[in-house]
Design an enzyme around this catalytic site. Structure first.
Site, PDB file in Angstrom:
ATOM      1  N   ASP A  64      63.411  65.509  32.646  1.00 24.05           N
ATOM      2  CA  ASP A  64      64.869  65.449  32.521  1.00 24.05           C
ATOM      3  C   ASP A  64      65.411  66.699  31.828  1.00 24.05           C
ATOM      4  O   ASP A  64      66.067  66.620  30.787  1.00 24.05           O
ATOM      5  CB  ASP A  64      65.304  64.211  31.747  1.00 24.05           C
ATOM      6  N   GLU A 107      70.876  57.288  38.965  1.00 25.84           N
ATOM      7  CA  GLU A 107      71.006  57.791  37.595  1.00 25.84           C
ATOM      8  C   GLU A 107      71.027  59.319  37.603  1.00 25.84           C
ATOM      9  O   GLU A 107      70.998  59.958  38.653  1.00 25.84           O
ATOM     10  CB  GLU A 107      69.864  57.278  36.717  1.00 25.84           C
TER      11      GLU A 107
END
Length: 470
Positions: A44, A213
């Site tokens: 991420d 997401e």
């Protein structure tokens, strides 16, 4: 970012913090690729940001982990924002049971500070929060936690407060997107003086526990592009992640035309996720992570290049070095006139529409600093960092000698500019409206000398040095 789902996933703590640079495209060519070296672990990853000669890559990890590079290829010198084992006290009330593992940070420069947004949560829960910390310098940090930006309270239909992402629009405004599964994805404008939200959150996509997401929004031309991941992450070689994109003519949506951008598996890359875009020298560099099938599924940083074809992003890794695409790097700049050595500023630090633009000795104020924002068309908006108003040709005039002022950004050709390189490392700043260039009136070297537009003569009072302000 990891998401709370009904299906148990491997705990995020077991996922190494890795970072990736990726470029956007609808197909991926794996013939050549930028070969990242050093400490390339990432999960991420944030949008890559630069301070001085150093790029910073923030990623999931204890203490908000980061690594650095001088060339976007060799990565090393790891560090943390918070000393490992410590965190701001407000987190304990917002997310009981938090243990110091920060998820999915993102970073941006706003005014005199760099802001790093971060997620705090526990696995399998939508009781989460996003905070923000800032520092005047990344190379020599002095971190100040600004507190909580947004939170979710564990409700099954709330926008889960994880996976923050921030970007600067053509008008200088900054927008914050976030979210995961549960209630989908949301967006809100940011107050650039403190990093908090300037308005209520607007739901823009997903919801109903849809497997979505890690949003990221960028703008190119007339469209906003919403990148996001689908599927379950954090399963190593079994990761289900893939990256998709939709577009809209408004940052608030609706976003339509969803299509696949990064498939789940290409070559040794598995489960790519978490887009961030660095606009440098006219190129779009996209950072993501992927799980390396040739290295036991370890998560790593990847960099690819993004172009836009027929209104949609296309991705390639068919390049082996960082390059120039014939444009200017987005960022915060001061502009210094060659003939006088004085800086372009909004006179008297005014924030009013119509305030005059002049030259003055550089004092370091935000009224002397300007955001240069790439519109993806070879044109740029130039936004004053104090007022957040656009550099504007007065009264939409095409006349030689028309005045230059600031005005609320409305996107017309009188507020769009091109940069023409000239000898000595200087540029001419040319109006898209008139074809004239910025000119210090009468070649004056005095403070408060007026800036207007005039046909290009090649004179030194029409040449400007662009200096990045870090």
């Amino acid at each position: 970012m990891i998401v709370a789902t009904k299906t148990p996933l491997r705990p995020l703590r077991r996922v190494l913090a890795l970072a990736t640079l990726v470029f956007g495209s609808l197909c991926v060519n794996t013939a050549l690729a930028l070969d990242l070296t050093g400490i390339t672990n990432s999960h991420d990853p944030s949008t890559l940001v630069r301070d001085g000669n150093t790029y910073f890559h923030f990623t999931t990890g204890d203490g908000i982990w980061y690594s650095t590079s001088s060339d976007l290829v060799q990565w090393g010198n790891p560090g943390t924002v918070f000393p490992v084992g410590t965190w701001p006290s407000w987190i304990n009330d917002a997310v009981p049971g938090f243990e110091g593992h920060f998820w999915a940070p993102d970073a941006i420069q706003m005014g005199d500070y760099y802001y790093v947004y971060y997620s705090v949560s526990t696995f399998g829960s939508s009781r989460s929060a996003i905070g923000v910390v800032r520092t005047p310098s990344l190379e020599n940090p002095s971190w100040q936690d600004m507190g909580m930006v947004v939170q979710s309270h564990g409700g099954s239909n709330e926008i889960n407060a994880i996976d923050p992402a921030v970007f600067r629009d053509h008008d200088g405004r900054v927008y914050f997107s976030y979210g995961s599964w549960f209630g989908g994805l949301g967006v809100a404008e940011v107050n650039q003086s403190n990093g908090m939200l300037a308005e209520p959150v607007t739901h823009i996509y997903g919801g109903g526990h849809d497997s979505i997401e890690a949003p990221y929004i960028t703008r190119n031309g007339d469209y906003y592009y919403l990148f996001f991941t689908r599927g379950r992450c954090c399963l190593g070689v079994d990761s289900e992640y893939e990256i998709q994109v939709a577009r809209s003519t408004s940052v608030y949506g609706p976003y339509t035309g969803e299509r696949n951008l990064f498939p789940n598996e290409v070559g040794n890359r598995k489960g790519p996720g978490h887009v961030g875009i660095l606009k440098q020298d006219g190129c779009n560099y996209v950072s993501t992570h992927y799980y390396d099938l040739n290295d036991n599924g370890n998560s790593k940083l990847d960099i690819q290049m993004m172009n836009f074809v027929n209104g949609w992003p296309t991705i390639t890794d068919n390049f082996t070095s960082i390059q120039s695409c014939g444009g200017v790097t987005e960022g915060l700049y001061s502009f210094t006139a060659q003939h006088s050595g004085k800086s372009m500023e909004v006179e008297y630090a005014s924030t009013a529409n119509g305030a005059n633009v002049v030259q003055f000795d550089f004092m370091g104020g935000l009224n002397q600093k300007w955001y240069v924002i790439d519109q993806g068309t070879g044109e740029y908006s130039i936004i004053n960092a104090l007022s957040l108003k656009g550099l504007d040709v007065w009264n939409v005039s095409t006349d030689a000698g028309a005045n230059i002022a600031q005005w609320d950004y409305w996107g017309g050709t009188g507020q769009r500019w091109q940069f023409n390189a000239v000898t000595g490392g200087y540029v001419e700043i040319q109006s898209v409206l008139s074809g004239h260039v910025l000119d210090v009136q009468g070649q004056s070297s005095a403070n408060h000398a007026n800036i207007l537009q005039w046909p290009s003569t090649g004179a030194s009072n029409q040449r400007w040095q662009m200096q990045r302000e870090y």
